[in-house]
Design an enzyme around this catalytic site. Structure first.
Site, PDB file in Angstrom:
ATOM      1  N   GLY A  68      23.579  20.659  39.274  1.00 26.75           N
ATOM      2  CA  GLY A  68      24.710  21.277  38.600  1.00 26.75           C
ATOM      3  C   GLY A  68      25.305  22.383  39.454  1.00 26.75           C
ATOM      4  O   GLY A  68      26.524  22.598  39.458  1.00 26.75           O
ATOM      5  N   GLN A 175      24.695  23.259  29.872  1.00 27.60           N
ATOM      6  CA  GLN A 175      23.898  23.489  28.666  1.00 27.60           C
ATOM      7  C   GLN A 175      24.413  22.712  27.460  1.00 27.60           C
ATOM      8  O   GLN A 175      23.665  22.454  26.518  1.00 27.60           O
ATOM      9  CB  GLN A 175      23.864  24.984  28.339  1.00 27.60           C
ATOM     10  CG  GLN A 175      23.079  25.827  29.316  1.00 27.60           C
ATOM     11  CD  GLN A 175      21.598  25.485  29.350  1.00 27.60           C
ATOM     12  OE1 GLN A 175      21.041  24.902  28.424  1.00 27.60           O
ATOM     13  NE2 GLN A 175      20.953  25.834  30.451  1.00 27.60           N
ATOM     14  N   SER A 195      24.100  18.403  34.383  1.00 28.83           N
ATOM     15  CA  SER A 195      22.881  18.333  35.187  1.00 28.83           C
ATOM     16  C   SER A 195      21.827  17.540  34.436  1.00 28.83           C
ATOM     17  O   SER A 195      21.487  17.874  33.295  1.00 28.83           O
ATOM     18  CB  SER A 195      22.375  19.749  35.489  1.00 28.83           C
ATOM     19  OG  SER A 195      21.246  19.705  36.329  1.00 28.83           O
ATOM     20  N   THR A 233      24.304   8.949  51.264  1.00 27.22           N
ATOM     21  CA  THR A 233      23.792   7.775  50.561  1.00 27.22           C
ATOM     22  C   THR A 233      23.427   8.155  49.137  1.00 27.22           C
ATOM     23  O   THR A 233      22.726   9.143  48.905  1.00 27.22           O
ATOM     24  CB  THR A 233      22.549   7.216  51.283  1.00 27.22           C
ATOM     25  OG1 THR A 233      22.911   6.859  52.621  1.00 27.22           O
ATOM     26  CG2 THR A 233      22.013   5.993  50.553  1.00 27.22           C
ATOM     27  N   CYS A 319      17.514  30.557  36.808  1.00 27.08           N
ATOM     28  CA  CYS A 319      18.063  30.771  38.156  1.00 27.08           C
ATOM     29  C   CYS A 319      18.124  32.251  38.514  1.00 27.08           C
ATOM     30  O   CYS A 319      18.303  32.599  39.677  1.00 27.08           O
ATOM     31  CB  CYS A 319      19.466  30.169  38.251  1.00 27.08           C
ATOM     32  SG  CYS A 319      19.502  28.395  37.946  1.00 27.08           S
TER      33      CYS A 319
END
Length: 377
Positions: A68, A175, A195, A233, A319
């Site tokens: 994300g 979220q 995410s 890829t 985070c």
């Protein structure tokens, strides 16, 4: 163990291991190759992408990324800016947005921050006052990762279209996806981030939804994968398993049950902790998050005490958990006595009322112990 930090990450569905095996071991072929096996993998990948778009009721493309955070960076740095333009974001955006716009600000781009109320909801009057016709990008999170506050993105998009027709509107939905029904077409956003590990998918898989006809600049150049916007890829297992996880999460979603559990926890915590501040507005919040702050208390101490009892909760954004973290409490208007005492409980579809009752019991015990230590008794 009782796990109550699902906003940080969720447990991957066990079935996804089979998807990983299928596309990493059995049908391991590179989607960019021209032989039939590769073309079959490409078709499976396209079907998965379309399923995600259908679930989120969008009409555009999804650019898959490694997180994300990368998708947020793509939205901020990929937007085509024009002379004397500015960027508008909320005070409480995730660090992936906040740090990105701060970098642009250091490079001379005009950035303005919109204030929020004590729950983390964007102040509409302040938003309107700063929304001028030279805005190139607006980024406002759909749901706040700290408090669960839900912003009225549809309303903010309409205001943006009227005042700043050249602007692209991005919303960080990391979220929100899997927690509330999402209709990207109704929201009207140009870009939207998600995410996979927030809804029981694989870690290392994120995505940026782009509405049809929206054009941004690529950040990663190479072979031209992902519509030329994210060369590399493709993570085939990640893409296909994300569609599976999203579909299963929405099938299992029970918002009413989650509200009952969060309400039960909130009511009982208020009985246990004097002077506790609730940072969650239950009228405009996700059903799975409860944020609160305790005066003159180190939240991390309570986190570790509860961990010793087999209960996991969070102190806020994972985070930012290891950094000096005052930006969010300041934005919420908390006084310094509450900065270190911010805690967050976040449940998922498997959380039960019995889990909540056990948490309340152990929290009361841990808090009582901490009080006695602090008072010297």
């Amino acid at each position: 163990m009782i796990y109550l930090d699902n906003s940080a990450t969720t447990a991957m569905y066990p079935e996804i291991i089979d998807i990983i095996k299928e596309y990493a071991v059995d049908n391991f072929y590179n989607p960019s190759a021209l032989y039939t096996k590769s073309l079959d993998v490409t078709k499976d990948m396209k079907r998965a992408k379309q399923k995600i778009i259908d679930i989120l009721h969008g009409s555009g493309n999804i650019i898959f990324t490694a997180s994300g955070t990368e998708a947020d960076n793509m939205a901020v740095f990929g937007v085509k800016r024009f002379k004397d333009c500015k960027i508008l974001v909320s005070d409480i955006e995730h660090s992936a947005i906040y740090q990105s716009v701060k970098k642009l600000q250091a490079q001379g781009v005009l950035v303005e921050f919109v204030t929020v109320d004590k729950y983390g909801i964007v102040d509409e009057d302040d938003f309107i006052s700063k929304l001028t016709d030279n805005v190139a990008l607006v980024s406002v999170m759909h749901a706040c990762n700290e408090t669960g506050a839900i912003n009225d993105i549809e309303r903010l998009v309409k205001l943006t279209r009227q005042a700043a027709p050249r602007a692209l509107f991005h919303s960080d939905g990391v979220q929100a996806v899997g927690k509330i029904p999402i209709n990207l077409t109704r929201l009207g956003v140009d870009m939207y981030t998600f995410s996979a590990h927030k809804f029981h998918g694989m870690k290392g898989v994120g995505g940026l939804y782009l509405k049809k006809c929206v054009q941004i600049n690529p950040l990663i150049l190479g072979g031209g994968q992902e519509h030329g916007l994210r060369s590399a890829t493709e993570n085939v297992s990640g893409i296909i398993s994300t569609a599976y996880a999203l579909n299963k999460t929405y099938r299992n979603l029970n918002i009413d049950k989650n509200k009952q559990i969060i309400s039960y926890i909130a009511e009982n915590l208020q009985k246990i902790v004097p002077n506790m501040i609730l940072n969650t507005n239950f009228e405009r919040s996700l059903s799975n998050i409860l944020s609160f702050a305790i005066k003159n208390t180190r939240g991390e101490v309570l986190v570790h005490l509860l961990e010793d009892k087999g209960i996991i909760i969070g102190t806020g954004s994972a985070c930012s958990a290891q950094k000096a973290h005052t930006r969010v409490p300041l934005a919420l208007g908390l006084s310094k006595e509450y900065f270190d005492g911010m805690l967050r409980i976040s449940i998922d579809n498997s959380t039960t009322m019995e889990d909540a009752e056990e948490f309340v019991k152990e929290f009361a015990s841990c808090y009582s112990y901490l009080e006695s230590v602090m008072s010297g008794n």
